[in-house]
Enzyme design. Structure first.
Site: not given
Ligand code: PGA
Length: 230
Positions: A88, A157
């Protein structure tokens, strides 16, 4: 579709328990082919009754040992947890997890047979340079990662879309997922970054999107279940 909730450093043991109960009731209306994952903070890990999989947001690449502040496989085994988030952007950035560290962790948990949700994503200055730079940046995050592993789900992401309320556009998600799908041998590919009830239908309708990884909008069981049932 896959719907994964990442609580990050939110919720307590008590509020997680209440969340799971509320969610379980709502999930009785879920399509059987949809799969829900919840990643609570490590203090709230437990066994929960429900039509969802509990995973850990992080763990140290060891069974147990002298790793102050960390949890290992032994602590996860207690609750039958066999799913982990790796890579992440918040861990890469705030916990200084380098690609080498991330790859080491991936190899260890692969060896342990864990299901791995492997996260990648580019910062805004890379997105602003254009698509080629984005792909180059993203593909570098597969360095040392065995993407042929059976039990892997990838989560794309874009860092600039995480927690900002500003999701990537349909075109950005679509083109990036199309290119990524080829690079990852068609493994399941989630989108993450400001996914919420208001945009979930649009996002899950994009070709190459197999689900979402949700932070902010997952913290409330009502909002998250709205996404799952949308
Ligand atoms: P968010 O986070 O939905 O608050 O943008 C997504 C994540 O970091 O998995």
């Amino acid at each position: 579709m896959i719907y994964a909730a990442n609580f990050k450093t939110n919720h307590t043991r008590a509020s997680t328990k209440a969340y799971m109960q509320a969610l379980q009731e709502k999930l009785s209306a879920k399509k059987p082919e949809d799969h829900v994952y919840i990643f609570p903070p490590s203090t709230a890990l437990d066994t929960f009754e429900g039509d969802f999989t509990i995973g850990t947001q992080n763990a140290y690449a060891a069974q147990n040992g002298a790793y102050t502040g960390e949890i290992g496989v032994e602590q996860l085994d207690e609750f039958g947890i066999k799913t982990i988030l790796i890579g992440h952007s918040e861990r890469r950035e705030y916990m200084a997890e380098t690609q080498a560290k991330v790859a080491e962790k991936f190899a260890f948990f692969k060896e342990q047979g864990f299901e791995i949700i492997y996260c990648i994503g580019e910062p805004l200055h890379i997105r602003e340079k254009g698509f080629e730079s984005v792909m180059q940046y993203l593909l570098a995050q597969f360095e040392g990662i065995d993407i042929t592993y059976d039990n892997v789900i990838v989560a794309y992401e874009p860092i600039w879309a995480i927690g900002t309320g500003r999701s990537a556009t349909v075109e950005e998600i679509s083109s990036t997922h199309r290119a990524l799908k080829k690079a990852i041998n068609n493994k399941p590919l989630l989108y993450g970054g400001s996914a919420k009830p208001a945009n979930i239908l649009e996002i899950v309708s994009i070709a190459g999107v197999d689900g979402v990884l949700v932070g902010s909008a997952s913290l409330d069981a009502e909002s998250f279940s709205q996404m799952v049932l949308a």
